[in-house]
Design a protein around this motif. Sequence first.
Motif, PDB file in Angstrom:
ATOM      1  N   GLU A   5       0.827  -1.205   0.000  1.00 36.03           N
ATOM      2  CA  GLU A   5       0.000   0.000   0.000  1.00 36.03           C
ATOM      3  C   GLU A   5       0.863   1.256   0.000  1.00 36.03           C
ATOM      4  OE1 GLU A   5      -2.397  -0.627   3.409  1.00 36.03           O
ATOM      5  OE2 GLU A   5      -3.668  -2.102   2.411  1.00 36.03           O
ATOM      6  N   LYS A   6       1.955   1.255   0.767  1.00 33.32           N
ATOM      7  CA  LYS A   6       2.850   2.411   0.791  1.00 33.32           C
ATOM      8  C   LYS A   6       3.494   2.614  -0.577  1.00 33.32           C
ATOM      9  CE  LYS A   6       6.720   4.486   3.077  1.00 33.32           C
ATOM     10  NZ  LYS A   6       6.739   5.190   4.312  1.00 33.32           N
ATOM     11  N   HIS A   7       3.883   1.517  -1.214  1.00 34.37           N
ATOM     12  CA  HIS A   7       4.497   1.607  -2.536  1.00 34.37           C
ATOM     13  C   HIS A   7       3.506   2.171  -3.554  1.00 34.37           C
ATOM     14  CE1 HIS A   7       5.956   0.099  -6.423  1.00 34.37           C
ATOM     15  NE2 HIS A   7       7.123   0.390  -5.899  1.00 34.37           N
ATOM     16  N   ASP A   8       2.280   1.687  -3.541  1.00 40.18           N
ATOM     17  CA  ASP A   8       1.264   2.214  -4.456  1.00 40.18           C
ATOM     18  C   ASP A   8       0.989   3.690  -4.186  1.00 40.18           C
ATOM     19  OD1 ASP A   8       0.964  -0.150  -5.803  1.00 40.18           O
ATOM     20  OD2 ASP A   8      -0.721  -0.840  -4.571  1.00 40.18           O
ATOM     21  N   GLN A   9       1.017   4.073  -2.921  1.00 41.41           N
ATOM     22  CA  GLN A   9       0.799   5.472  -2.567  1.00 41.41           C
ATOM     23  C   GLN A   9       1.928   6.336  -3.112  1.00 41.41           C
ATOM     24  OE1 GLN A   9       0.742   6.126   1.641  1.00 41.41           O
ATOM     25  NE2 GLN A   9      -0.059   8.204   1.452  1.00 41.41           N
ATOM     26  N   LEU A  10       3.175   5.897  -2.964  1.00 46.34           N
ATOM     27  CA  LEU A  10       4.312   6.663  -3.470  1.00 46.34           C
ATOM     28  C   LEU A  10       4.280   6.771  -4.987  1.00 46.34           C
ATOM     29  CD1 LEU A  10       7.186   5.301  -1.214  1.00 46.34           C
ATOM     30  CD2 LEU A  10       6.133   7.564  -1.124  1.00 46.34           C
ATOM     31  N   TYR A  13       1.712   9.455  -6.130  1.00 43.04           N
ATOM     32  CA  TYR A  13       1.973  10.867  -5.854  1.00 43.04           C
ATOM     33  C   TYR A  13       2.421  11.628  -7.102  1.00 43.04           C
ATOM     34  CZ  TYR A  13       1.699  10.374  -0.776  1.00 43.04           C
ATOM     35  OH  TYR A  13       1.283  10.159   0.503  1.00 43.04           O
ATOM     36  N   TYR A  14       3.428  11.143  -7.777  1.00 43.31           N
ATOM     37  CA  TYR A  14       4.002  11.842  -8.938  1.00 43.31           C
ATOM     38  C   TYR A  14       4.089  10.885 -10.114  1.00 43.31           C
ATOM     39  CZ  TYR A  14       5.307  14.905  -5.144  1.00 43.31           C
ATOM     40  OH  TYR A  14       5.274  15.706  -4.038  1.00 43.31           O
ATOM     41  N   ARG A  15       2.951  10.387 -10.530  1.00 41.35           N
ATOM     42  CA  ARG A  15       2.886   9.435 -11.636  1.00 41.35           C
ATOM     43  C   ARG A  15       3.127  10.151 -12.966  1.00 41.35           C
ATOM     44  NH1 ARG A  15      -0.742   4.505 -11.933  1.00 41.35           N
ATOM     45  NH2 ARG A  15      -0.467   4.849  -9.736  1.00 41.35           N
ATOM     46  N   ALA A  31       6.266   0.780 -14.731  1.00 43.57           N
ATOM     47  CA  ALA A  31       7.442   0.081 -14.216  1.00 43.57           C
ATOM     48  C   ALA A  31       8.533   1.083 -13.832  1.00 43.57           C
ATOM     49  CB  ALA A  31       7.965  -0.916 -15.250  1.00 43.57           C
ATOM     50  N   PHE A  32       8.694   2.131 -14.629  1.00 45.07           N
ATOM     51  CA  PHE A  32       9.680   3.161 -14.302  1.00 45.07           C
ATOM     52  C   PHE A  32       9.286   3.882 -13.019  1.00 45.07           C
ATOM     53  CE2 PHE A  32      11.704   7.323 -14.669  1.00 45.07           C
ATOM     54  CZ  PHE A  32      13.010   6.924 -14.875  1.00 45.07           C
ATOM     55  N   ASP A  33       7.999   4.203 -12.851  1.00 46.11           N
ATOM     56  CA  ASP A  33       7.529   4.836 -11.619  1.00 46.11           C
ATOM     57  C   ASP A  33       7.773   3.941 -10.414  1.00 46.11           C
ATOM     58  OD1 ASP A  33       6.637   7.252 -12.670  1.00 46.11           O
ATOM     59  OD2 ASP A  33       4.644   6.476 -13.120  1.00 46.11           O
ATOM     60  N   MET A  34       7.546   2.649 -10.572  1.00 45.36           N
ATOM     61  CA  MET A  34       7.786   1.724  -9.467  1.00 45.36           C
ATOM     62  C   MET A  34       9.272   1.657  -9.128  1.00 45.36           C
ATOM     63  SD  MET A  34       5.078  -1.426  -9.929  1.00 45.36           S
ATOM     64  CE  MET A  34       6.183  -2.323 -10.931  1.00 45.36           C
ATOM     65  N   ALA A  35      10.121   1.662 -10.132  1.00 49.31           N
ATOM     66  CA  ALA A  35      11.561   1.611  -9.891  1.00 49.31           C
ATOM     67  C   ALA A  35      12.038   2.868  -9.158  1.00 49.31           C
ATOM     68  CB  ALA A  35      12.306   1.448 -11.210  1.00 49.31           C
ATOM     69  N   VAL A  36      11.515   4.023  -9.542  1.00 47.99           N
ATOM     70  CA  VAL A  36      11.897   5.272  -8.878  1.00 47.99           C
ATOM     71  C   VAL A  36      11.430   5.269  -7.429  1.00 47.99           C
ATOM     72  CG1 VAL A  36      11.517   7.770  -8.850  1.00 47.99           C
ATOM     73  CG2 VAL A  36      12.014   6.624 -10.993  1.00 47.99           C
ATOM     74  N   ALA A  37      10.212   4.792  -7.172  1.00 49.46           N
ATOM     75  CA  ALA A  37       9.699   4.724  -5.801  1.00 49.46           C
ATOM     76  C   ALA A  37      10.558   3.772  -4.960  1.00 49.46           C
ATOM     77  CB  ALA A  37       8.243   4.289  -5.793  1.00 49.46           C
ATOM     78  N   PHE A  63      13.950  13.998  -5.406  1.00 48.46           N
ATOM     79  CA  PHE A  63      14.710  12.822  -5.831  1.00 48.46           C
ATOM     80  C   PHE A  63      14.416  12.496  -7.293  1.00 48.46           C
ATOM     81  CE2 PHE A  63      15.231   8.232  -6.312  1.00 48.46           C
ATOM     82  CZ  PHE A  63      16.507   8.052  -5.813  1.00 48.46           C
ATOM     83  N   LYS A  64      13.142  12.562  -7.655  1.00 48.18           N
ATOM     84  CA  LYS A  64      12.752  12.239  -9.034  1.00 48.18           C
ATOM     85  C   LYS A  64      13.279  13.280 -10.017  1.00 48.18           C
ATOM     86  CE  LYS A  64       8.772  10.168 -11.199  1.00 48.18           C
ATOM     87  NZ  LYS A  64       7.391   9.778 -11.077  1.00 48.18           N
TER      88      LYS A  64
END
Length: 114
Positions: A5-10, A13-15, A31-37, A63-64
């Motif tokens: 849930e925390k990962h999906d929330q992150l 935020y900035y999809r 996949a890129f958004d998940m890797a950055v998170a 960071f992004k």
Amino acid sequence: MGGVEKHDQLVSYYRMHMKSKKWTLRMIFHAFDMAVANCWLEYVNYANVLKIPKNRQLALLDFKSNLAEELILVGRPTPPRKRGRPSSASSPSVSNVDLYDISPKCAKSLEFRP
């Protein structure tokens, strides 16, 4: 399920929003958004291990954006170094030198697009 849930929330935020009918492009951007998170979470964990104060740690957006700037500058050549012995009177200090400053002559031959 707390980590998921925390990962999906992150990620939310900035999809990176992209309108496309092709599902493959949406999957690549997700996949890129998940890797950055994941990288940001690792950065925060490592900063906590090093006892860096929270106010000195980068937020997810910072960071992004830093990651994007670094990825843009990956292909840029570094300015050529002067060879020989440096003169003490006319040499600029290291803090005044811009590492990404490219001369206009060299800039015309280089054209980078992200």
